[in-house]
Every structure is written in structure tokens, then in C-alpha cells.
Write a protein that holds these residues in place. Structure first.
Motif, PDB file in Angstrom:
ATOM      1  N   ASN A 237       0.842  -1.208   0.000  1.00  0.00           N
ATOM      2  CA  ASN A 237       0.000   0.000   0.000  1.00  0.00           C
ATOM      3  C   ASN A 237       0.875   1.255   0.000  1.00  0.00           C
ATOM      4  O   ASN A 237       2.096   1.185   0.134  1.00  0.00           O
ATOM      5  CB  ASN A 237      -1.001  -0.020   1.163  1.00  0.00           C
ATOM      6  N   SER A 238       0.224   2.408  -0.132  1.00  0.00           N
ATOM      7  CA  SER A 238       0.982   3.654  -0.336  1.00  0.00           C
ATOM      8  C   SER A 238       1.750   4.078   0.921  1.00  0.00           C
ATOM      9  O   SER A 238       2.580   4.979   0.856  1.00  0.00           O
ATOM     10  CB  SER A 238       0.039   4.759  -0.795  1.00  0.00           C
TER      11      SER A 238
ATOM     12  N   TYR B  67       6.388   1.109  -1.988  1.00  0.00           N
ATOM     13  CA  TYR B  67       5.342   1.487  -2.946  1.00  0.00           C
ATOM     14  C   TYR B  67       5.905   2.356  -4.086  1.00  0.00           C
ATOM     15  O   TYR B  67       5.558   2.185  -5.246  1.00  0.00           O
ATOM     16  CB  TYR B  67       4.248   2.244  -2.188  1.00  0.00           C
TER      17      TYR B  67
END
Ligand SMILES: NC(=O)c1ccc[n+]([C@@H]2O[C@H](COP(=O)([O-])OP(=O)(O)OC[C@H]3O[C@@H](n4cnc5c(N)ncnc54)[C@H](OP(=O)(O)O)[C@@H]3O)[C@@H](O)[C@H]2O)c1
Length: 427
Positions: free
Chosen positions: A273-274, A279
Motif C-alpha cells: 500500500n501507499s 510502494y
């Protein structure tokens, strides 16, 4: 006393006369880099290549096809091995170490396959062997693991350690390129191994993880001892699932302490995920996150492939030889080292073009599922041993992607036992 006399004097550095094996992407890169760093006083005396007739960027008299010309030359005190044939590379490195020459290599396949023998050769012949370029090219990770981190404190090393698969995934996810076109681009740019299967099937990342395990935790394990896979199974539908959830898929290598004595290690595609440092590691870049008790997290990022980034790491090893630097393998030599274990659980997403290709019985627990013609997936908990024992999850049309926090420490799942697959609606 003048202030000048208080300035410490560096130890006398050695003159380095190099015998270079290989004049491909990295070998030529090193040649160029050495032309720009005359202060290093390291000169290439001869270059050994395989094909005599190939067109070269420099004159013919630099080259030979006879390895013995370099290995038997007593004025050559450093062998730099940059060829793409792991078996021939091992023979060269072995003979050079036996002759007491220092050796620098970037050949992760050869190093992972012969780690213990290479340790023995260094010890027996009191010869130095350095290989920073073998892991993550320009990121100085081996020397950091070797010198900076104390084994008691380091709890995990996790990262993107293969530049060409990261390049391919970036192009598929961000530029909607097909797998094939993205691979061709990676090859044209010099990021891919001569045999691209080494990259896309995960062997290259597994070889690097094997080297990192030794320097991070003192654990010597070949890729056959842990779970790994590449990115060949990743489908467009997986990319769509990831996009819907604002996630990306990366090929991630993990080595993580699971208790005071044991370590989990694997290389698998993973959703990130960010919030994750990995990422934004895109294209041929590599990224590694180390976690330790007191320092907490460190994030290393740099170019993980290509002529000059790899040559830079090779050059750094050559420079280190001038001051007699060698790896001490402190963590391997200590008594209480962590051992590799496959006794842990992973949370996984498995997709397939046909639900029958997913071995539902392998799961301890199924959390989510989707069954549509040509596009089926299951999210659940699986024991690592089940992935080692069987290959159904590597079959054509099937992909297995780890969830963000993949290792499940809460063994409640084990106590509950298997959830009824009828309940999950997919049996
Ligand atoms: N490319 C990267 O980004 C990268 C990054 C990190 C590490 N590495 C590692 O660096 C090494 C070299 O990779 P590369 O990409 O430079 O490979 P490459 O471009 O394919 O070049 C390979 C070179 O090795 C020579 N060669 C092959 N077998 C030989 C033998 N038996 N004796 C003498 N020379 C031989 C070839 O000779 P000819 O020129 O005559 O064919 C060629 O010059 C590999 O171990 C690779 O895993 C590469």
C-alpha cells in the motif's frame, strides 16, 4: 608541535592490477567507470571474454579468450569476475582464490550456489572475496549488514531486490504495457539477466536473498530451502484487483525473525500500500527496509541493475581492497544464530482462471472469495510448509500474491482449525 603532525596518515594503499573476466553490460560499465577514476590507481591488464570474433568498443589487444593468461599472471593481484555463466565463474573464482588473488564478483547465482565452499576458500587461502554488486547493484547493503547491524537487533530485511521484474511490473501496472513488451524493454536497457527466466521466475531474487540471509543473520540457505516464485503468473485481472484497492504488486524478498531462534524467508509477489516505503520504488530501482529493535526502520533505495550502477558497486569493492577490507562473516561464525524455519502462516490472495485450480484444502482459513467464470480468487491463511510441499499455486493460470502484512503471528487460526469450505461457499 605543528597541527600538521597531528593529522593521522592513511595506511599505505596497494597497487591494484586487475584481470577482468567479461566485457558485457557490467564489464564494459566497469571499464568506463575506471577510465573516469584515475585516482584509484587500479588498472586493467587483460580482459578475458568468450567470443573472440565479437565487435568490441576498444582495441583487440585488450582481450584474450584464455583464462590462464589472467590467472597465471603473477602481476595481476585482483580478478574481477563479471561473466554470465555461473559454472565457469565458479571455476575462475576458485582458481583465483587458490592462487591467493583477491576476487571481486557480481555473480549472485554462483555465490548462492557455492556459499560455503567460497567461505572455505577464503579462509584456507587467506584470500579476499567481495561481492557488493551481487545484491541490489548500487545499494551498499552487504557492507551495511556486515558492518552496521548487530545480529541481536536486526529483526527483518525486506525489499525489492530484482531490478528487471520491478521494471516489468511498473510498466504493466503504470503504463499498461504487456508482459512481453515490458520484458523486451528491460532486456534492451541491460537490466535483465542474459537468461531472463532467472529474473521473471524469481531465481535471481532468491539467489540474492540467500546471500542477504548470510550477511544479515548468519544463516546459510540455498533457494531450495525457502519459498520463492517470480512474476510470470501475474495476470491483468490481478492488476485490476490491486488498482481497485489502491495497492501495487511488487516482487518482495523477506527475511524475518519469527521467534528468538527462527527465521522465515521467502520471495513472492506481494500487495503493497501507499504507506509502504516500497510502494514508490519503481522501474529498475531496488529498495530495502531493515527493521531493528532500537534504530527501528531504515530504508535503502537505489538503482538495482544496469551497467553503471552495478559497476559502481564493483568499483567500491575494488577500492576497499586497497585498504585490505574483507567480510568477517561475524554472524555466521557466532554460536547462537537463527535457523531457517517453514513453520509459519501466510495471508495470501490466490487467483485462477478456473476455481478448480485453487487447492482449497491447502488453506487453514478462507476470508474472502470470488467465483466468476474465468476470474476466481480466494483470500486466506495458508501454512508455509503447504506451499513448499506442492506446486499447484505455480501452475499456469494461477497466481499467488501475499497480502501487505503477510506473516500471521496469531496462531489462533491453527486452534480454530479449518473453516468449513461449504461455509465459505466454494467447496
Ligand atoms: N546487468 C546487470 O544489471 C547486472 C546487475 C547485477 C549483477 N549482474 C551480474 O553481473 C554478471 C555479468 O552480467 P552482464 O549483464 O554484464 O552479462 P552480459 O552482458 O551477458 O556479459 C557477459 C560477458 O561474459 C563473457 N563470458 C561468458 N562466459 C565466459 C567465459 N567462460 N569466459 C570469459 N568470458 C565469458 C561474455 O563474453 P562475450 O562478450 O565474448 O560474449 C560477455 O562479455 C552476471 O553474473 C550478472 O548476474 C548484472
Amino acid at each position: 608541535m605543528s597541527t600538521k603532525s597531528k593529522v593521522p596518515v592513511l595506511p599505505v594503499s596497494k597497487n591494484l592490477t586487475l584481470g577482468l573476466f567479461g566485457f558485457g553490460v557490467v564489464g564494459k560499465g566497469l571499464y568506463d567507470v575506471l577510465q573516469s577514476t584515475p585516482a584509484l590507481q587500479a588498472s586493467i591488464k587483460k580482459i578475458c571474454i568468450k567470443n573472440e570474433g565479437k565487435q568490441r568498443a576498444i582495441s583487440k589487444d585488450h582481450f584474450t579468450t584464455h583464462a590462464s593468461e589472467l590467472l597465471n599472471d603473477e602481476s595481476i593481484n585482483v580478478i574481477v569476475e563479471l561473466i554470465d555463466d555461473a559454472d565457469a565463474a565458479f571455476a575462475i573464482v576458485k582458481e583465483a582464490l587458490q592462487k591467493g588473488k583477491a576476487v571481486v564478483s557480481a555473480n549472485k547465482k554462483m555465490i548462492a550456489a557455492h556459499f560455503e565452499e567460497l567461505l572455505y576458500l577464503q579462509h584456507e587461502y587467506n584470500a579476499t572475496f567481495l561481492y557488493e554488486g551481487s545484491c541490489c547493484a548500487s545499494i551498499p547493503i552487504i557492507r551495511n549488514l556486515e558492518e552496521y547491524y548487530d545480529n541481536d537487533l536486526l529483526s527483518s530485511v525486506k525489499g525489492i531486490i530484482n531490478g528487471s521484474t520491478n521494471y516489468i511490473l511498473t510498466k504493466i501496472f503504470e503504463d499498461n504495457l504487456s508482459f512481453k513488451d515490458a520484458l523486451i524493454q528491460a532486456q534492451q536497457l541491460g537490466f535483465a539477466e542474459s537468461n531472463p527466466a532467472l529474473d521473471i521466475e524469481g531465481h535471481d531474487a532468491a539467489n540474492k536473498l540467500s546471500i542477504l540471509l548470510a550477511h544479515a543473520f548468519g544463516s546459510i540457505a540455498s533457494p531450495s530451502n525457502f519459498i520463492y516464485n517470480g512474476i510470470t503468473g501475474i495476470k491483468q485481472s490481478d492488476a485490476e484487483v490491486a488498482k481497485q484497492k489502491n495497492l501495487k504488486v511488487k516482487l518482495v524478498a523477506t527475511a524475518q525473525k519469527i521467534n528468538d531462534n527462527e527465521l522465515a524467508a521467502f520471495v513472492l509477489p506481494q500487495f503493497v500500500n501507499s504507506q509502504d516505503d516500497l510502494y514508490n520504488v519503481i522501474n529498475e530501482f531496488n529498495g530495502l527496509v531493515t527493521e531493528s529493535s532500537f534504530a527501528d526502520k531504515h530504508f535503502f533505495k537505489g538503482k538495482g541493475a544496469g551497467a553503471y550502477p552495478t559497476a559502481a558497486a564493483v568499483l567500491s569493492d575494488i577500492a576497499a581492497l586497497r585498504y585490505s577490507y574483507k567480510y568477517e562473516y561475524k554472524k555466521y561464525l557466532q554460536e547462537n544464530k537463527l535457523t531457517l524455519s517453514n513453520n509459519y502462516y501466510l495471508k495470501v490472495f490466490v487467483s485462477a482462471d478456473n476455481i478448480d485450480k485453487i487447492n482449497k484444502d491447502a488453506f487453514e482459513w478462507i476470508e474472502e472469495w470470488h467465483n466468476e467464470r474465468g476470474n476466481c480468487w480466494v483470500v486466506g491463511i495458508i501454512h508455509a510448509e503447504k506451499l513448499i510441499q506442492s506446486d499447484w499455486w505455480k501452475a499456469d493460470g494461477v497466481s499467488l500474491i501475499l497480502s501487505q502484512n503477510a506473516i500471521i503471528e496469531n496462531v489462533e487460526y491453527k486452534k480454530i482449525g479449518k473453516m468449513s469450505l461449504q461455509l465459505a461457499g466454494i467447496s
